[in-house]
Design a protein around this motif. Sequence first.
Motif, short mmCIF file in Angstrom:
data_model
loop_
_atom_site.label_atom_id
_atom_site.label_comp_id
_atom_site.label_asym_id
_atom_site.label_seq_id
_atom_site.Cartn_x
_atom_site.Cartn_y
_atom_site.Cartn_z
N SER A 16 0.80 -1.24 0.00
CA SER A 16 0.00 0.00 0.00
C SER A 16 0.83 1.27 0.00
O SER A 16 0.34 2.33 0.37
N LYS A 22 -2.30 1.86 -2.23
CA LYS A 22 -2.35 3.22 -1.71
C LYS A 22 -3.77 3.78 -1.81
O LYS A 22 -4.29 4.38 -0.84
N GLU A 26 -5.98 4.87 1.47
CA GLU A 26 -6.46 6.24 1.65
C GLU A 26 -7.99 6.30 1.63
O GLU A 26 -8.59 7.11 2.35
N ARG A 27 -8.63 5.44 0.85
CA ARG A 27 -10.10 5.39 0.86
C ARG A 27 -10.60 4.94 2.23
O ARG A 27 -11.55 5.53 2.78
N ALA A 29 -9.13 5.19 5.08
CA ALA A 29 -8.89 6.26 6.06
C ALA A 29 -9.94 7.35 5.93
O ALA A 29 -10.41 7.90 6.92
N SER A 30 -10.32 7.66 4.70
CA SER A 30 -11.33 8.71 4.48
C SER A 30 -12.69 8.31 5.05
O SER A 30 -13.53 9.17 5.32
N VAL A 49 2.03 7.94 2.34
CA VAL A 49 0.66 7.47 2.55
C VAL A 49 0.27 7.67 4.02
O VAL A 49 -0.85 8.11 4.32
N THR A 52 -0.62 11.23 4.56
CA THR A 52 -1.96 11.54 4.03
C THR A 52 -3.04 11.07 4.98
O THR A 52 -4.02 11.78 5.26
N ILE A 53 -2.86 9.87 5.51
CA ILE A 53 -3.87 9.29 6.40
C ILE A 53 -3.95 10.06 7.71
O ILE A 53 -5.06 10.36 8.20
N LEU A 56 -5.90 13.06 7.48
CA LEU A 56 -7.34 12.85 7.49
C LEU A 56 -7.87 12.62 8.90
O LEU A 56 -9.07 12.40 9.10
#
Length: 252
Positions: A16, A22, A26-27, A29-30, A49, A52-53, A56
């Motif tokens: 990932s 990845k 990220e999906r 986590a969103s 990654v 980014t998470i 969020l």
Amino acid sequence: MSTISLTGKVALITGSSSGLGKAIAERYASLGADVVVHYAKSKAGADSVVETITGLGQRAVAIQADVSKVADIERLFAEALANFGKLDIVVANAGMELVETPVTEFTEAQFDQVFTLNAKGSYFTLQQAAKHVTDNGRIIYVASSTTVFPVPGMAVYGGSKTTPRYLVDVLAKEIGHRGVTVNSLIPFAIDHSGIFADPEAHPELRKSLIDSCPMGRLGSVEDVANLAEFFASDLSSFVNGQHLLANGGATQ
């Protein structure tokens, strides 16, 4: 109207640090999940990654492991559990591709490398998932449309991705009583990922695949993340031992 939430869930996605994995990480986590980001070589990619998470508002950790080695897979799960205490969702995504290699040309070394990572690695990842995923959890295997539509030059790759599909069928029967679902998602060739990460790579193969697809394009990482979202959610709570093809109606 159903609103999907993975709040309170912990997901582990192999491979990932880039591409499909990845996008799935990220999906999730969103949607509120905390995420174990696995990588083999690209620490920088995995760290990105994670950043980014955490941006969020979710927790994430990057863990290195060579999933062609059983001891590394066992360590990956042990470290994931040490960090988060549980695993609700496991996605066996890590793999490698071998294309444009006719049956008369592939070598023993190529066969061993591809099958060790794709088949053996997925088998033992799914085994660890079966041992450690929570009751009512989700186990997802990322296969390939080459397991449905054989493509010239992909005998080794397609074969290596077909083998774990059988394990999905068996595992769905063995642990379904725990409320755990085990399914595979079967994506078409994906743009900006894998062998097509470089838009200029494999132009003849790209054209052949696009020509076979009524929708006139390769898949996207978001197309795959959509399926991964469905399989991770309560919407798929009675979907078990299934193989969902997302290929835009392509015939190869």
